[in-house]
Every structure is written in structure tokens, then in C-alpha cells.
Design a protein around this motif. Structure first.
Motif, PDB file in Angstrom:
ATOM      1  N   GLY A 101      -8.889  -8.585   3.789  1.00  0.00           N
ATOM      2  CA  GLY A 101      -9.630  -7.919   2.803  1.00  0.00           C
ATOM      3  C   GLY A 101      -9.415  -6.088   3.091  1.00  0.00           C
ATOM      4  O   GLY A 101     -10.003  -6.161   4.431  1.00  0.00           O
ATOM      5  N   ASP A 102      -8.895  -5.227   2.729  1.00  0.00           N
ATOM      6  CA  ASP A 102      -8.515  -3.926   3.288  1.00  0.00           C
ATOM      7  C   ASP A 102      -8.928  -2.751   2.216  1.00  0.00           C
ATOM      8  O   ASP A 102      -8.637  -3.618   1.045  1.00  0.00           O
ATOM      9  CB  ASP A 102      -7.173  -3.676   3.937  1.00  0.00           C
ATOM     10  N   ALA A 103      -8.807  -1.653   2.213  1.00  0.00           N
ATOM     11  CA  ALA A 103      -9.478  -0.821   1.553  1.00  0.00           C
ATOM     12  C   ALA A 103      -8.632   0.928   2.703  1.00  0.00           C
ATOM     13  O   ALA A 103      -9.075   0.903   3.620  1.00  0.00           O
ATOM     14  CB  ALA A 103     -10.987  -0.504   0.998  1.00  0.00           C
ATOM     15  N   HIS A 104      -9.078   1.463   1.816  1.00  0.00           N
ATOM     16  CA  HIS A 104      -8.376   2.988   2.462  1.00  0.00           C
ATOM     17  C   HIS A 104      -8.966   4.603   1.264  1.00  0.00           C
ATOM     18  O   HIS A 104      -8.762   4.029   0.208  1.00  0.00           O
ATOM     19  CB  HIS A 104      -6.999   3.121   2.304  1.00  0.00           C
ATOM     20  N   ASP A 105      -9.760   5.322   2.212  1.00  0.00           N
ATOM     21  CA  ASP A 105     -10.188   6.130   1.152  1.00  0.00           C
ATOM     22  C   ASP A 105      -9.372   7.231   1.628  1.00  0.00           C
ATOM     23  O   ASP A 105      -9.735   8.046   2.351  1.00  0.00           O
ATOM     24  CB  ASP A 105     -11.954   6.225   1.588  1.00  0.00           C
ATOM     25  N   PRO A 106      -8.783   8.054   0.769  1.00  0.00           N
ATOM     26  CA  PRO A 106      -8.260   9.050   1.145  1.00  0.00           C
ATOM     27  C   PRO A 106      -8.704  10.122   1.565  1.00  0.00           C
ATOM     28  O   PRO A 106      -8.739  10.706   2.031  1.00  0.00           O
ATOM     29  CB  PRO A 106      -6.965   8.748   0.087  1.00  0.00           C
ATOM     30  N   HIS A 107      -9.621  10.050   0.420  1.00  0.00           N
ATOM     31  CA  HIS A 107     -10.324  11.452   1.055  1.00  0.00           C
ATOM     32  C   HIS A 107     -11.231  11.854   2.562  1.00  0.00           C
ATOM     33  O   HIS A 107     -10.799  12.855   2.754  1.00  0.00           O
ATOM     34  CB  HIS A 107     -11.882  11.505   0.089  1.00  0.00           C
ATOM     35  N   VAL A 147      -1.912   2.962   4.164  1.00  0.00           N
ATOM     36  CA  VAL A 147      -1.258   4.228   4.789  1.00  0.00           C
ATOM     37  C   VAL A 147      -1.983   5.231   5.248  1.00  0.00           C
ATOM     38  O   VAL A 147      -2.227   5.620   3.949  1.00  0.00           O
ATOM     39  CB  VAL A 147      -0.363   4.237   3.400  1.00  0.00           C
ATOM     40  N   LEU A 148      -2.608   5.830   6.101  1.00  0.00           N
ATOM     41  CA  LEU A 148      -3.259   6.582   6.183  1.00  0.00           C
ATOM     42  C   LEU A 148      -2.412   8.571   6.719  1.00  0.00           C
ATOM     43  O   LEU A 148      -1.849   8.355   7.237  1.00  0.00           O
ATOM     44  CB  LEU A 148      -3.549   6.745   7.532  1.00  0.00           C
ATOM     45  N   GLY A 149      -3.378   9.149   5.402  1.00  0.00           N
ATOM     46  CA  GLY A 149      -2.655  10.817   5.624  1.00  0.00           C
ATOM     47  C   GLY A 149      -0.510  10.609   4.798  1.00  0.00           C
ATOM     48  O   GLY A 149      -0.535  10.186   3.760  1.00  0.00           O
ATOM     49  N   THR A 150      -0.831  12.181   4.742  1.00  0.00           N
ATOM     50  CA  THR A 150       0.373  12.294   3.763  1.00  0.00           C
ATOM     51  C   THR A 150       0.942  13.450   4.165  1.00  0.00           C
ATOM     52  O   THR A 150       2.545  12.909   3.694  1.00  0.00           O
ATOM     53  CB  THR A 150       0.034  13.390   2.213  1.00  0.00           C
ATOM     54  N   ASP A 151       1.288  13.764   5.360  1.00  0.00           N
ATOM     55  CA  ASP A 151       2.116  14.406   6.015  1.00  0.00           C
ATOM     56  C   ASP A 151       2.964  14.062   7.114  1.00  0.00           C
ATOM     57  O   ASP A 151       4.339  14.019   6.800  1.00  0.00           O
ATOM     58  CB  ASP A 151       2.334  15.724   7.076  1.00  0.00           C
ATOM     59  N   ASP A 152       2.628  13.176   7.693  1.00  0.00           N
ATOM     60  CA  ASP A 152       3.489  12.130   8.468  1.00  0.00           C
ATOM     61  C   ASP A 152       2.620  10.729   8.885  1.00  0.00           C
ATOM     62  O   ASP A 152       1.811  10.536   9.870  1.00  0.00           O
ATOM     63  CB  ASP A 152       3.439  12.664   9.814  1.00  0.00           C
ATOM     64  N   PRO A 153       2.450  10.302   7.491  1.00  0.00           N
ATOM     65  CA  PRO A 153       1.165   8.978   7.861  1.00  0.00           C
ATOM     66  C   PRO A 153       0.946   7.468   8.945  1.00  0.00           C
ATOM     67  O   PRO A 153       2.589   7.655   9.388  1.00  0.00           O
ATOM     68  CB  PRO A 153       1.415   8.818   6.085  1.00  0.00           C
ATOM     69  N   ALA A 202       0.743  -1.432  -0.015  1.00  0.00           N
ATOM     70  CA  ALA A 202      -0.026  -0.375   0.055  1.00  0.00           C
ATOM     71  C   ALA A 202       0.879   0.944   0.120  1.00  0.00           C
ATOM     72  O   ALA A 202       2.237   1.262   0.535  1.00  0.00           O
ATOM     73  CB  ALA A 202      -0.661   0.151   1.754  1.00  0.00           C
ATOM     74  N   ALA A 203      -0.152   2.264  -0.337  1.00  0.00           N
ATOM     75  CA  ALA A 203       0.734   3.997  -0.306  1.00  0.00           C
ATOM     76  C   ALA A 203       0.407   5.464   0.229  1.00  0.00           C
ATOM     77  O   ALA A 203      -1.222   4.409  -0.073  1.00  0.00           O
ATOM     78  CB  ALA A 203       1.349   3.935  -1.919  1.00  0.00           C
ATOM     79  N   ASP A 204       0.721   5.851   0.277  1.00  0.00           N
ATOM     80  CA  ASP A 204       0.177   6.954   0.866  1.00  0.00           C
ATOM     81  C   ASP A 204      -0.319   7.666  -0.326  1.00  0.00           C
ATOM     82  O   ASP A 204      -0.154   7.158  -1.617  1.00  0.00           O
ATOM     83  CB  ASP A 204       0.976   7.896   1.864  1.00  0.00           C
ATOM     84  N   PRO A 205      -1.351   8.492  -0.036  1.00  0.00           N
ATOM     85  CA  PRO A 205      -2.462   9.187  -1.672  1.00  0.00           C
ATOM     86  C   PRO A 205      -0.939   9.851  -2.601  1.00  0.00           C
ATOM     87  O   PRO A 205      -1.056  10.021  -3.475  1.00  0.00           O
ATOM     88  CB  PRO A 205      -3.290   9.777  -1.089  1.00  0.00           C
ATOM     89  N   THR A 206       0.186  10.379  -2.106  1.00  0.00           N
ATOM     90  CA  THR A 206       1.262  10.764  -2.310  1.00  0.00           C
ATOM     91  C   THR A 206       1.445   9.805  -3.464  1.00  0.00           C
ATOM     92  O   THR A 206       2.137  10.475  -4.490  1.00  0.00           O
ATOM     93  CB  THR A 206       1.561  11.827  -2.009  1.00  0.00           C
ATOM     94  N   GLY A 207       1.975   8.503  -3.031  1.00  0.00           N
ATOM     95  CA  GLY A 207       2.910   7.515  -3.800  1.00  0.00           C
ATOM     96  C   GLY A 207       3.471   7.745  -3.582  1.00  0.00           C
ATOM     97  O   GLY A 207       4.933   6.587  -4.112  1.00  0.00           O
ATOM     98  N   ARG A 208       5.043   8.788  -2.734  1.00  0.00           N
ATOM     99  CA  ARG A 208       5.519   8.338  -2.224  1.00  0.00           C
ATOM    100  C   ARG A 208       6.244   7.797  -0.964  1.00  0.00           C
ATOM    101  O   ARG A 208       7.098   6.574  -1.187  1.00  0.00           O
ATOM    102  CB  ARG A 208       5.857   9.871  -1.674  1.00  0.00           C
ATOM    103  N   ARG A 209       4.850   7.527   0.089  1.00  0.00           N
ATOM    104  CA  ARG A 209       5.710   6.501   1.399  1.00  0.00           C
ATOM    105  C   ARG A 209       4.636   5.216   0.731  1.00  0.00           C
ATOM    106  O   ARG A 209       3.844   5.523   1.769  1.00  0.00           O
ATOM    107  CB  ARG A 209       5.370   6.891   2.680  1.00  0.00           C
ATOM    108  N   LEU A 210       5.132   4.131   1.247  1.00  0.00           N
ATOM    109  CA  LEU A 210       4.637   2.618   0.780  1.00  0.00           C
ATOM    110  C   LEU A 210       4.888   2.051   2.057  1.00  0.00           C
ATOM    111  O   LEU A 210       6.115   1.645   2.965  1.00  0.00           O
ATOM    112  CB  LEU A 210       4.977   2.186  -0.593  1.00  0.00           C
ATOM    113  N   ALA A 211       4.496   0.948   2.639  1.00  0.00           N
ATOM    114  CA  ALA A 211       4.287  -0.561   3.624  1.00  0.00           C
ATOM    115  C   ALA A 211       4.663  -1.677   2.507  1.00  0.00           C
ATOM    116  O   ALA A 211       3.487  -1.947   1.598  1.00  0.00           O
ATOM    117  CB  ALA A 211       3.971  -0.448   4.407  1.00  0.00           C
TER     118      ALA A 211
END
Length: 411
Positions: free
Chosen positions: A192-198, A141-147, A89-98
Motif C-alpha cells: 500500500g502506497d501513497a504520495h502527497d505532492p504538497h 514519483v516525487l517532484g516535478t523538475d527531475d523527479p 504512478a505519475a509525477d504531479p504534472t502527469g508528464r512522467r510516469l512509472a
């Protein structure tokens, strides 16, 4: 000419990956010696890029499918990660992954390693591995600044959350690391997992329903679960970021895997903004993953009486409905009644994009891909690749400015 859609075709058994131009199926570029972690799948990143884990090499691979057209390499970056990769998974920016580890080709979980990745670390992409607890954890991965990197555990059921920045600062040698926050789950069978960045809300499918939690000020705030609305449960969740719908396939019927032809299946949906939830009957057999296209959602159903691709139209009415059922050519080596439908058999992989009406589905073991336009579903093309696509292979369909990156969980 504007760039055409691209289909990523991974044969994880043969160790190849091809990028095909659509709709003609001509090859744009390719990689050899790459074995995609099929369970973790492809993760669509902003900028029409995609990531996957090579389970043999122990690397995260970032692809730029349109790069060769502009003189850039197909492989944008590689980063060492722990394997066998379970989820990505990634944060919404696509920079930080896990990347989490799990079963691989083992009968029980044995690895507790979690890899955190920063694709834009100073100098070059960086990755750090830490120890958590053995299992089959999902990840968001939730959030963008310090997810927050949130693991969804089973037995006992629990969300555990880590700050990504803290993980990246961990010492070498895979140290055990305590979570920043935890949240118990009522079930021990979540899958089963999902994440709504909005809304920074996460979802986990379990026997009693879909568990929900929201990221707020560095904590996880539990919310009431969503019911399945009838018998059975889902084992897979997928976000439709354009229509703001959460999808699953609900399975009910006899528990023995050899009775899989008697399983009953429904498409389950939940509107993220209105709260409306419902289900649509799909029929008996094996139904698992799904794909989201521009105006349809696609499910593949496998059954001894014949396989089919089922297209659901999310609109224009208030509730989704079945728009078409398209027969699929049979697979030699398909699952047989009385045996497990997962082990040593051929399967079907699905791919679509919210930016396109095209849908692709594999014919495992035959090296074939059925490609159709969901707006004209009975006009279709059979694409072929040089490898057999054992176990169904794996697909991803990308378009320029693809909104699929709004679903930041590997599929």
C-alpha cells in the motif's frame, strides 16, 4: 450544458472499457480489446484524463474521456510498457510516469522490470525499461523538475529511488540499473502506497505502521512512522487531496483467509497537516479499497450476512464518523466462508471523485453498477453494461477540473 461526470467502466476479463455519462448511464464512448491491469488500476491525470495499463497488449493507455465531445479521440496516447503491471504512478504534472511489474496471475514474483515514461518526449511519448529486483514493488514519483521514481520493496523491506531523467537515458535491452539512493524499512511486509505532492512525502503501509519518507534535495529523508492505533494493519492507502487526509482500511482477526467473515475492519485516517490520526469501526468481513467523494469517503463491506456500502463523513466535526450504511444486492459467486475471498470469486469495485457527490459500486458477475448520490444516499440507480464485470471489474469516476489528480498513484 456543462460536461457531466464520466464513469470509466473496465471489464478486464472480457476486455472492454466503456465511458458512461452520469447520472443517466448513457454510453459516451468505448474501447474493445483492452484488458486493464486490475491491480494497477486507473491513474487520474491533470486535465480530466486517465491512464491504465493494458496487460495483454503491454501498453500504457492515456484516455481523454471528454475528448470525443470536442472531436478528439478517446485514446490520447499509447506507450509500450513491461507487464504484468503491478503499480502505476505519475509525477504531479502527469508528464512522467512509472510502471512496476510483479505477480500477474502467478504465485510468486518473477519480473524485475521497471518502465519509465515521458508523455511529452520530443516527437512522441517515450518509454524505457530497466531491471531492478523481483518482487511486488509499489511506486511513487516525487517532484516535478527531475523527479525521483521510488520503489517500495518487500523481503527485504526497502525504498529504492531512481532519477527519472537517468532512467529515460538508459540503454536498450533492459539493463540492470543501480538506484540513486536507498532507504531500508523495518518491515518486510509493506503493501500500500501513497504520495502527497504538497510536501513531497511518501507513505507505505506495513505491519508495524505507515512508514514515511520525504524527498529533499534528491534524497529520501526518513520520518517517524504512523501507528495503526490498535490491532491489525492496513494493506491500502489513499490520499484525499482536498481535505488533506490519508485513508486506509485496517484489518485484524484470524490470519487464515478462509476465516475472512470473522475479520474485523476499521477505517483509518491521518490528517496530513495537523497530525491527528484515528479509526472508525466498519464491521466484520472483507473490506479493501475505498473511494473519496466530495463530502464523503466510501467503503464496501462484503459479508455472508449481507453486503453494504459504508459512507463516512470527514466533517464537520473534528473526527470522521459513519454517515450511512446502504445495503447492496447480493452477488452470485460471492466469497464463501472457508474459502479465500480473492480467488475465483466475485468482488466489488468502487469509484468516486472529490469533485462530485456521486459514488459507484459494482455487482461483480451481474454487469450491474449501483450509482448513488452520497448527499442523498437512499436514492440510487442501477446501471447495466453488456459484459458481466467478472471479478468486479474496475471503475474510475472523473469530472472536469477534477482534483483527484492530486493523488498521483494508480487505484
Amino acid at each position: 450544458m456543462p460536461p457531466t461526470p464520466r464513469l470509466l467502466v473496465a471489464d478486464h476479463v472480457a476486455g472492454s472499457l466503456r465511458v458512461l455519462n452520469l447520472p443517466d448511464g448513457s454510453q459516451s464512448s468505448a474501447l474493445t480489446g483492452r484488458h486493464l491491469a486490475e491491480h494497477a488500476g486507473f491513474l487520474v491525470l491533470p486535465g480530466a484524463r486517465a491512464a491504465f495499463v493494458d496487460d495483454r497488449a503491454g501498453e500504457l493507455v492515456v484516455l481523454d474521456p471528454y475528448g470525443p465531445d470536442a472531436g478528439r479521440p478517446l485514446t490520447e496516447a499509447t506507450v509500450p510498457v513491461a507487464v504484468p503491471a503491478e503499480h502505476l504512478a505519475a509525477d504531479p504534472t502527469g508528464r512522467r510516469l512509472a510502471v512496476t511489474t510483479g505477480l500477474g496471475r502467478n504465485h510468486r514474483p518473477w519480473s524485475d522490470l521497471l518502465t519509465a515514461i515521458d508523455l511529452h518526449a520530443p516527437g512522441h511519448p517515450d518509454a524505457v525499461r530497466i531491471r531492478t529486483r523481483p518482487g511486488e514493488p509499489g511506486v511513487t514519483v516525487l517532484g516535478t523538475d527531475d523527479p525521483l521514481v521510488v520503489l517500495r520493496h518487500r523481503e527485504p523491506g526497502q525504498f529504492t529511488a531512481y532519477r527519472h531523467t537517468a532512467l529515460m537515458a538508459a540503454a536498450p535491452s533492459c539493463p540492470p540499473t543501480a538506484p540513486h539512493t536507498t532507504l531500508p524499512l523495518a518491515d518486510d511486509d509493506a503493501h500500500g502506497d501513497a504520495h502527497d505532492p504538497h510536501t513531497e512525502r511518501l507513505f507505505a503501509a506495513a505491519g508495524s505502521g505507515v512508514h514515511r519518507a520525504r524527498h529533499r534535495a534528491g534524497r529520501l529523508v526518513p520520518e517517524s512512522p504512523l501507528p495503526w492505533g490498535g490491532p491489525g494493519r492496513g494493506y491500502y492507502l489513499r490520499l484525499d487531496p482536498v481535505r488533506r487526509l490519508l485513508w486506509s482500511g485496517v484489518r485484524s482477526g484470524p490470519p487464515h483467509p478462509g476465516r475472512w467473515p470473522d475479520w474485523d475492519n476499521h477505517a483509518w485516517w491521518h490528517h496530513l497537516d495537523t497530525g491527528r490520526t484515528g479509526r472508525v469501526p466498519l464491521g466484520p468481513g472483507l473490506v479493501f479499497r475505498l473511494a473519496v467523494a466530495a463530502r464523503h469517503v466510501a467503503y464496501a463491506r462484503v459479508h455472508p450476512d449481507g453486503d453494504e456500502l459504508i459512507l463516512l463523513a470527514p466533517g464537520p466535526g473534528p473526527d470522521p464518523r459513519i454517515a450511512a450504511r446502504i445495503p447492496l444486492p447480493p452477488m452470485a459467486g460471492a466469497p464463501r466462508p472457508g474459502d479465500t475471498p480473492w480467488d475465483g470469486v466475485q468482488r466489488r469495485a468502487l469509484a468516486a471523485s472529490p469533485a462530485s457527490s456521486l459514488i459507484a459500486v459494482t455487482r461483480g458477475g451481474h454487469g450491474e453498477i449501483e450509482l448513488l448520490d452520497a448527499d442523498h444516499p437512499h436514492h440510487r440507480t442501477t446501471l447495466t453494461v453488456p459484459t458481466p464485470l467478472e471479478e468486479g471489474g474496475h471503475l474510475a469516476l472523473l469530472c472536469p477540473d477534477d482534483p483527484a489528480c492530486g493523488d498521483p498513484v494508480g487505484r
